[in-house]
Design an enzyme around this catalytic site. Structure first.
Site, short mmCIF file in Angstrom:
data_model
loop_
_atom_site.label_atom_id
_atom_site.label_comp_id
_atom_site.label_asym_id
_atom_site.label_seq_id
_atom_site.Cartn_x
_atom_site.Cartn_y
_atom_site.Cartn_z
N CYS A 168 0.83 -1.27 -0.10
CA CYS A 168 0.06 0.09 -0.12
C CYS A 168 0.96 1.14 -0.13
CB CYS A 168 -0.81 -0.02 1.30
SG CYS A 168 -2.12 -1.25 1.38
N GLY B 188 -0.11 0.17 -5.15
CA GLY B 188 -1.28 -0.54 -4.92
C GLY B 188 -2.34 0.08 -5.85
N ASN C 8 0.00 1.50 5.98
CA ASN C 8 0.99 0.52 5.17
C ASN C 8 1.77 -0.32 6.01
OD1 ASN C 8 3.91 0.74 3.15
ND2 ASN C 8 2.42 -0.69 3.03
N GLY C 9 1.50 -1.64 5.58
CA GLY C 9 2.09 -2.71 6.47
C GLY C 9 1.04 -3.89 6.83
N CYS D 232 12.31 -3.92 5.10
CA CYS D 232 12.02 -4.87 4.46
C CYS D 232 13.01 -4.68 2.89
CB CYS D 232 10.63 -4.65 3.72
SG CYS D 232 10.06 -5.52 2.31
N TYR E 229 12.00 -5.20 -5.46
CA TYR E 229 10.84 -5.12 -6.38
C TYR E 229 10.11 -3.93 -6.26
CZ TYR E 229 6.44 -6.19 -8.22
OH TYR E 229 5.12 -6.00 -8.76
N CYS F 284 5.29 -13.72 3.12
CA CYS F 284 5.53 -12.30 3.96
C CYS F 284 4.39 -12.20 4.72
CB CYS F 284 5.73 -11.31 3.07
SG CYS F 284 5.97 -9.84 4.08
N CYS G 5 15.00 -7.16 7.04
CA CYS G 5 14.18 -8.22 7.27
C CYS G 5 14.34 -9.13 5.65
CB CYS G 5 12.73 -7.92 7.32
SG CYS G 5 11.62 -9.54 7.24
N CYS H 219 11.55 -13.57 3.87
CA CYS H 219 11.00 -14.52 2.67
C CYS H 219 11.93 -15.21 1.86
CB CYS H 219 10.12 -13.55 1.72
SG CYS H 219 11.07 -11.93 1.30
#
Ligand code: SF4
Length: 461
Positions: A2, A28, A102-103, A237, A243, A383, A434, A437
């Site tokens: 988002c 988004g 967002n999150g 992240c 990406y 994730c 982090c 993933c």
């Protein structure tokens, strides 16, 4: 997935929020909304679709006032429907409040169940709404106290912007999973998920909102609070750099384009191969492909062309006409790639189905060899912090070996970037990022996902 934006004390607040959302559309595409305040009342417009299709002169004129917050949504928690479009707006004992998030919270289901058993009624199925319920349960007169009370009880990832009749508040979780930046437009504070939104409205980048920081914008000016204990390690992240973010943005203090290009260079050093050209899967694979080309000396070519004009309203042809598949979005430049050995670069492989179609399309166009190179490590875990990845059983890297993936995709060779090189640019990366993933090392326990928390690969860094 988002994007959020907020602007305080500017006569064109809702129009600037609209432009900010335009710049954040990549975060988004399912729905968007803006809530504004004129100092006495909140006004809202929310709708499914793209920013350009949702907002008109007429509905922007109705979003009056000198403060506004906005949101673009790609659903991660909560179904795709009108009730879940943000900003969510509520009236409680202290007046009106709207929020953009967002999150993803990792204990929202746990809290929601508890509140529902106590009689609470929720108006959406998003994780975000529990924050407002927590605020409503605290009767302190002070907004800052209520926000700290609420955020002190949620776990997981949040970059937030709230709007009341008279104040705007920005907050970022103590781990800093999602980006959030502070800007300034001729004295009016602006917050946004990425710097590309500040660039579009010509706001000056001031700094990142720090992990664990709460900023309150009011008549008194800007106040900063750091009410939470600092975790030993942060959890920015890395996928934002792989990406998700726009390449022209500065995320976590680093330009995304430069990082992606660096991933491509590292990939070329780790996994060299002889070929005639380097081709990117557009658009996200382009910076890494350029990096690969630069490092290897093999020319970069636009062997795949993307159609940029596919809206949400695209109607798939029925099977009895023909199956167009990936060609709707991408097409090979046949005259360029025919008979050639190509290194195909993409940012990540999730299910593997799209890559398989692209490789098959290239082979149909006469490509002699496809050497597929991925500018991130194998995505083996879902994730839980705000990126929409499928369940583990749908992630190809969680189910198949490298050779099995190669066979499934149909390429001649396959190689991924190593985990070590993913963080080549950051000293002591595991203290900052982090990468769950890829590694399965989740930085916190996941209350809403005990199956993952209890799995053998779960490790807290
Ligand atoms: S698990 Fe992956 S996508 Fe999710 S926050 Fe961590 S690095 Fe980002």
């Amino acid at each position: 997935m988002c994007g959020i934006v907020g602007i305080y004390n500017h006569p064109e607040a809702s129009r600037l929020a609209y432009l900010g959302l335009y710049a954040l559309q990549h975060r988004g595409q399912e729905a968007a909304g803006i809530t504004s305040s004129d100092g006495g009342k909140l006004y809202s417009h929310r709708q499914m679709g793209l920013v350009a299709d949702i907002f008109s002169e007429e509905n922007l004129n109705r979003l009056i006032g000198s403060s506004a917050i906005g949101h673009v949504r790609y659903s991660t928690t909560g179904a795709s429907n009108i009730k879940n479009i943000q900003p969510l707006k509520f009236t409680y004992a202290h007046g009106g409040i709207a929020v953009s998030h967002n999150g993803n919270l990792t204990n929202a289901q746990f809290l929601r169940k508890k509140f529902e058993q106590e009689g609470s009624i929720f108006q959406s199925t998003t994780d975000t709404e529990v924050i407002i319920h927590l605020m409503a349960k605290n009767f302190d007169k002070d907004l800052h106290t209520r926000i700290v009370y609420a955020l002190g009880q949620v776990e997981g990832a949040y970059s937030l912007v709230f709007l009341t009749e008279t104040k705007m508040i920005a907050a970022r979780d103590p781990y800093g999973w999602r980006p959030l930046v502070l800007g300034d437009l001729n004295g009016s504070p602006v917050v946004a998920s990425e710097t590309c939104a500040l660039d579009l409205i010509e706001a000056k980048f001031v700094r990142e909102v720090e992990p664990g920081e709460v900023l309150i914008f009011s008549e008194k000016g800007t106040e900063s609070f750091k009410p939470f204990d600092k975790p030993k390690k942060k959890a920015y992240c890395i996928f934002e750099h792989v990406y998700f973010s726009r390449p022209d943005s500065e995320v976590f203090g680093r330009n995304v384009y430069e990082t992606r290009k660096g991933f491509g260079q590292a990939l070329a050093k780790e996994n060299p191969i002889e070929a005639d050209m380097v081709v990117a899967v557009p658009d996200s694979g382009v910076p890494a492909a350029l990096g690969y080309s630069e490092e290897s000396g093999i020319p970069f070519q636009m062997g795949l062309i993307r159609n940029h004009y596919i809206g949400r309203t695209f109607i798939e042809p029925t099977d009895n006409i023909r199956h167009f598949g990936v060609k709707i979005k991408l097409n090979a430049v046949k005259g360029l790639v025919e008979g050639k050995r190509i290194i195909l670069v993409d940012d990540s492989v999730v299910r593997g189905t799209t890559c398989r179609k692209i490789v098959s399309m290239l082979k149909d166009a006469g490509v002699k060899e496809v050497h597929f190179r991925v500018s991130s490590p194998p995505t083996s875990w879902p994730c839980f912090f705000g990126i929409d990845t499928p369940e583990r059983k749908q992630l190809i890297a969680a189910q198949k070996s490298l050779e099995e993936i190669r066979q499934f995709i149909g390429c001649d060779t396959l190689a991924y970037l190593s985990e070590e090189n993913l963080f080549y640019f950051q000293k002591n990366y595991d203290e900052w990022f982090c990468d769950a993933c890829f590694s399965g090392k989740f930085p916190i326990s996941l209350k809403d996902h005990p199956d993952i928390s209890n799995s053998k690969s779960f490790k807290i860094k």
